[in-house]
Motif scaffolding. Structure first.
Motif, short mmCIF file in Angstrom:
data_model
loop_
_atom_site.label_atom_id
_atom_site.label_comp_id
_atom_site.label_asym_id
_atom_site.label_seq_id
_atom_site.Cartn_x
_atom_site.Cartn_y
_atom_site.Cartn_z
N ILE A 27 0.91 -1.15 0.00
CA ILE A 27 0.00 0.00 0.00
C ILE A 27 0.95 1.21 0.00
O ILE A 27 1.56 1.52 1.03
CB ILE A 27 -0.91 0.01 1.26
CG1 ILE A 27 -1.74 -1.28 1.33
CG2 ILE A 27 -1.82 1.24 1.26
CD1 ILE A 27 -2.55 -1.46 2.60
N SER A 63 -5.50 -4.02 9.66
CA SER A 63 -6.29 -5.22 10.00
C SER A 63 -6.83 -5.22 11.42
O SER A 63 -7.72 -6.02 11.73
CB SER A 63 -5.44 -6.47 9.82
OG SER A 63 -5.66 -7.02 8.57
N LYS A 66 -10.45 -5.04 11.80
CA LYS A 66 -11.32 -6.20 11.51
C LYS A 66 -12.03 -6.69 12.77
O LYS A 66 -13.11 -7.28 12.69
CB LYS A 66 -10.49 -7.33 10.89
CG LYS A 66 -10.00 -7.00 9.48
CD LYS A 66 -9.01 -8.04 8.98
CE LYS A 66 -8.52 -7.68 7.59
NZ LYS A 66 -7.35 -8.47 7.18
N PHE A 94 -2.43 -13.63 5.25
CA PHE A 94 -3.71 -12.91 5.43
C PHE A 94 -4.48 -12.69 4.14
O PHE A 94 -5.70 -12.57 4.14
CB PHE A 94 -3.47 -11.56 6.11
CG PHE A 94 -2.65 -10.58 5.30
CD1 PHE A 94 -1.27 -10.62 5.30
CD2 PHE A 94 -3.28 -9.60 4.55
CE1 PHE A 94 -0.53 -9.73 4.56
CE2 PHE A 94 -2.54 -8.69 3.81
CZ PHE A 94 -1.16 -8.77 3.82
N GLU A 157 -4.81 2.29 -1.08
CA GLU A 157 -5.08 0.85 -1.11
C GLU A 157 -6.08 0.49 -2.21
O GLU A 157 -5.95 -0.55 -2.86
CB GLU A 157 -5.59 0.36 0.25
CG GLU A 157 -5.72 -1.15 0.22
CD GLU A 157 -5.92 -1.84 1.54
OE1 GLU A 157 -6.07 -1.15 2.57
OE2 GLU A 157 -5.94 -3.09 1.54
N ASN A 164 -7.29 -8.11 -2.93
CA ASN A 164 -8.59 -8.04 -2.27
C ASN A 164 -9.72 -8.12 -3.31
O ASN A 164 -10.76 -8.71 -3.06
CB ASN A 164 -8.70 -6.77 -1.42
CG ASN A 164 -7.89 -6.90 -0.14
OD1 ASN A 164 -7.94 -7.93 0.52
ND2 ASN A 164 -7.12 -5.87 0.20
N GLY A 257 -1.76 -5.46 12.58
CA GLY A 257 -2.10 -4.86 11.29
C GLY A 257 -0.83 -4.54 10.55
O GLY A 257 0.23 -4.35 11.17
N1 GLU Z 1 -5.93 -3.32 4.29
C1 GLU Z 1 -4.96 -4.38 4.35
C2 GLU Z 1 -5.22 -5.39 3.27
O1 GLU Z 1 -6.36 -5.65 2.99
C3 GLU Z 1 -5.04 -5.01 5.71
C4 GLU Z 1 -4.03 -6.07 5.88
C5 GLU Z 1 -3.53 -6.23 7.27
O2 GLU Z 1 -3.35 -5.27 8.03
O3 GLU Z 1 -3.29 -7.39 7.59
O4 GLU Z 1 -4.34 -5.89 2.64
#
Ligand code: GLU
Length: 304
Positions: A27, A63, A66, A94, A157, A164, A257
């Motif tokens: 990112i 993250s 989440k 992830f 992002e 994603n 994260g």
């Molecule tokens: N926004 C990030 C992604 O979707 C979050 C990933 C993370 O922090 O693990 O790749």
């Protein structure tokens, strides 16, 4: 317990030079962050605040958000959630696509990207104005109206979020995404862009240490039973394919994260946030894991 003394020792014992790691760069906006930052804030149920270093500097919680979207979705749809997402550790990175293909579009858990995207889909379905309403929920938990998204990080992002996009399209093909993928992704990128300091993060996660109620106002946000379940998911799934390692070394439920933050909680004792942007190969803050390992070692308490 002399928490400030323990935090001072942690700050002194950790030598930044011993941690290689790399700031997340997939990112682009996150690649601009100074890798030498290091801060920690511990917030106890007895209303004590202890900190050191860059603990009052904002960073992208990524993250870690989440867990907050999971809490809101759990509140909105209850156990229906588990028809669409499992609660098993993934043992995979992830953002992995592999498991989804052979598990028919059902993500292993809500804390990997695929699971968080299904949670985003649920929030987009149930909230009138998803971005605004989710932010209001976070501000309510934190009792802090200044918490906000970072527009530049979200846009960065969005521009580069190809994996994603792949994940959500794969799940859509299995019928596990109800809304337009573009709308869900937009919400997800904003959710991940939430910006907080270590202090704000520790304050936000206090509800998970305090059986689902805020400490400041005593307001119940989540039931104790659901708090227990979310904490269990943090324990088993909060660190990508390093959840076992974190449990082994630290012994607390937590979430990391790619912005380099880690938050952890000790039920009925404290919540703690640490930030060090250089990530180990598994995507977790190397210095953050060590700082938390030292915390539970020096206090002599973990949940085990
Ligand atoms: N926004 C990030 C992604 O979707 C979050 C990933 C993370 O922090 O693990 O790749």
């Amino acid at each position: 317990m002399n928490y400030q003394g323990i935090l001072n020792e942690i700050e002194k014992e950790i030598d930044l030079k011993n941690f290689d790691g790399k700031v997340a760069s997939y990112i682009p906006e996150l690649a601009k962050v100074n890798g030498e930052k290091f801060g920690m804030h511990l917030y106890t149920l007895k209303n004590g605040h202890y900190s050191f270093g860059d603990s009052n500097e904002k960073f992208s919680i990524q993250s870690i958000s989440k867990v907050l979207s999971l809490a809101l979705a759990f509140d909105l749809v209850g156990n229906e959630l588990w028809d669409r997402i499992d609660v098993e550790p993934s043992g995979d990175p992830f953002n992995s696509l592999a498991q989804l293909e052979y598990e028919n579009g059902i993500p292993r858990n809500p804390l990997i990207n695929s699971g968080a995207l299904v949670i985003s889909d649920i929030l987009v379905t149930h909230l009138k104005n998803p971005k605004k309403d989710f932010l209001a929920f976070v501000r309510q938990i934190t009792n802090n109206p200044t918490i906000n998204y970072d527009d530049a990080v979200a846009k960065s992002e969005k521009k580069w979020g190809f994996r994603n996009a792949a994940l959500i399209n794969l799940m859509k093909s299995f019928g596990n995404i109800e809304n337009k993928t573009k709308k869900v992704l937009d919400f997800y990128f904003y959710q991940c862009s939430l910006s907080m300091t270590c202090k704000e993060l520790a304050e936000t996660f206090m509800i998970f240490a305090n059986r689902g109620a805020t400490l400041e106002t005593g307001e119940r946000i989540i039931t104790p039973s659901r708090t227990k379940r979310i904490n269990a998911i943090m324990q088993t799934c909060g660190f990508y394919d390093e959840a076992g390692e974190f449990t082994f070394r630290v012994g607390l439920p937590g979430k990391s994260g790619v912005g380099g933050g880690i938050v952890a909680i000790h039920p009925n004792e404290y919540s703690v946030a640490v930030w060090g942007p250089k990530l180990n190969p598994k995507g977790n803050s190397a210095i953050g894991m060590t700082a938390l390992e030292l915390l539970t070692t020096k206090t002599g308490y973990s949940i085990f």
